[in-house]
Design a protein around this motif. Sequence first.
Motif, PDB file in Angstrom:
ATOM      1  N   ALA A  32       0.836  -1.199   0.000  1.00  0.00           N
ATOM      2  CA  ALA A  32       0.000   0.000   0.000  1.00  0.00           C
ATOM      3  C   ALA A  32       0.868   1.245   0.000  1.00  0.00           C
ATOM      4  O   ALA A  32       1.990   1.237   0.514  1.00  0.00           O
ATOM      5  N   CYS A  33       0.353   2.295  -0.586  1.00  0.00           N
ATOM      6  CA  CYS A  33       1.005   3.590  -0.492  1.00  0.00           C
ATOM      7  C   CYS A  33       0.471   4.269   0.756  1.00  0.00           C
ATOM      8  O   CYS A  33      -0.720   4.564   0.840  1.00  0.00           O
ATOM      9  N   MET A  34       1.339   4.500   1.712  1.00  0.00           N
ATOM     10  CA  MET A  34       0.946   5.085   2.987  1.00  0.00           C
ATOM     11  C   MET A  34       1.513   6.496   3.092  1.00  0.00           C
ATOM     12  O   MET A  34       2.679   6.724   2.771  1.00  0.00           O
ATOM     13  N   TYR A  52       5.983   3.520   0.220  1.00  0.00           N
ATOM     14  CA  TYR A  52       5.306   2.367  -0.367  1.00  0.00           C
ATOM     15  C   TYR A  52       5.734   1.141   0.437  1.00  0.00           C
ATOM     16  O   TYR A  52       6.927   0.833   0.479  1.00  0.00           O
ATOM     17  N   THR A  53       4.806   0.471   1.073  1.00  0.00           N
ATOM     18  CA  THR A  53       5.157  -0.612   1.991  1.00  0.00           C
ATOM     19  C   THR A  53       5.679  -1.847   1.274  1.00  0.00           C
ATOM     20  O   THR A  53       6.284  -2.712   1.905  1.00  0.00           O
ATOM     21  N   GLY A  54       5.456  -1.930  -0.042  1.00  0.00           N
ATOM     22  CA  GLY A  54       5.979  -3.057  -0.799  1.00  0.00           C
ATOM     23  C   GLY A  54       7.443  -2.908  -1.166  1.00  0.00           C
ATOM     24  O   GLY A  54       8.041  -3.837  -1.718  1.00  0.00           O
ATOM     25  N   GLY A  55       8.018  -1.763  -0.864  1.00  0.00           N
ATOM     26  CA  GLY A  55       9.431  -1.532  -1.137  1.00  0.00           C
ATOM     27  C   GLY A  55       9.698  -1.193  -2.593  1.00  0.00           C
ATOM     28  O   GLY A  55       8.791  -1.094  -3.412  1.00  0.00           O
ATOM     29  N   GLY A  56      10.957  -0.996  -2.914  1.00  0.00           N
ATOM     30  CA  GLY A  56      11.355  -0.769  -4.288  1.00  0.00           C
ATOM     31  C   GLY A  56      11.327   0.676  -4.737  1.00  0.00           C
ATOM     32  O   GLY A  56      11.598   0.982  -5.891  1.00  0.00           O
ATOM     33  N   ARG A  57      10.978   1.563  -3.845  1.00  0.00           N
ATOM     34  CA  ARG A  57      11.010   2.982  -4.183  1.00  0.00           C
ATOM     35  C   ARG A  57      11.312   3.766  -2.917  1.00  0.00           C
ATOM     36  O   ARG A  57      10.930   3.343  -1.810  1.00  0.00           O
ATOM     37  N   ALA A  76       4.428  -6.539   9.928  1.00  0.00           N
ATOM     38  CA  ALA A  76       3.872  -7.543  10.842  1.00  0.00           C
ATOM     39  C   ALA A  76       2.804  -6.946  11.748  1.00  0.00           C
ATOM     40  O   ALA A  76       1.858  -7.627  12.146  1.00  0.00           O
ATOM     41  N   LYS A  77       2.955  -5.652  12.061  1.00  0.00           N
ATOM     42  CA  LYS A  77       1.981  -4.983  12.939  1.00  0.00           C
ATOM     43  C   LYS A  77       1.028  -4.097  12.149  1.00  0.00           C
ATOM     44  O   LYS A  77       0.187  -3.414  12.750  1.00  0.00           O
ATOM     45  N   SER A  78       1.162  -4.087  10.824  1.00  0.00           N
ATOM     46  CA  SER A  78       0.312  -3.222   9.974  1.00  0.00           C
ATOM     47  C   SER A  78       0.290  -1.791  10.505  1.00  0.00           C
ATOM     48  O   SER A  78      -0.780  -1.168  10.626  1.00  0.00           O
ATOM     49  N   THR A  79       1.451  -1.293  10.830  1.00  0.00           N
ATOM     50  CA  THR A  79       1.544   0.024  11.472  1.00  0.00           C
ATOM     51  C   THR A  79       2.537   0.911  10.742  1.00  0.00           C
ATOM     52  O   THR A  79       3.621   0.475  10.361  1.00  0.00           O
ATOM     53  N   LEU A  80       2.130   2.146  10.563  1.00  0.00           N
ATOM     54  CA  LEU A  80       2.950   3.195   9.953  1.00  0.00           C
ATOM     55  C   LEU A  80       3.417   4.118  11.064  1.00  0.00           C
ATOM     56  O   LEU A  80       2.668   4.384  12.010  1.00  0.00           O
ATOM     57  N   PHE A  81       4.642   4.608  10.941  1.00  0.00           N
ATOM     58  CA  PHE A  81       5.196   5.502  11.951  1.00  0.00           C
ATOM     59  C   PHE A  81       5.697   6.786  11.310  1.00  0.00           C
ATOM     60  O   PHE A  81       6.048   6.817  10.137  1.00  0.00           O
TER      61      PHE A  81
END
Length: 125
Positions: A32-34, A52-57, A76-81
């Motif tokens: 996801a884009c967060m 982007y949580t999928g990485g690569g950018r 693992a915690k579905s958490t953004l900081f």
Amino acid sequence: RVQLVESGGGSVQAGGSLRVSCEASGLEFSSACMRWFRQVPGKAREKVAEIYTGGGRPSNYADSVKGRFTVSHDVAKSTLFLQMNSLKPEDTAMYLCAADDRFEGCHDPTPPPYWGQGTQVTVSS
């Protein structure tokens, strides 16, 4: 149903640090884009940081926070900081988390489809 719940806001003196969090549920957090936005009454909403949580950018940041704020996530915690250092009074705002799980969501110019309620950050001089 997608839910985003922010936490960690508060009051701090200028020069201090805070870390705000956004716990996500109901979406594929690993791809996801967060984004973090901030809102001050009477002013336009400002995009602060994006990852982007999928990485690569690479993550990207508003010029006003570059070098002071760092966005990260824990799949693992579905958490953004958002780690905020060297805070300034002008960083005072409601900080909102937003999620976009559409294909190429980070490149979509339309607003993200999912938003949290926000957490208030107040920086005193």
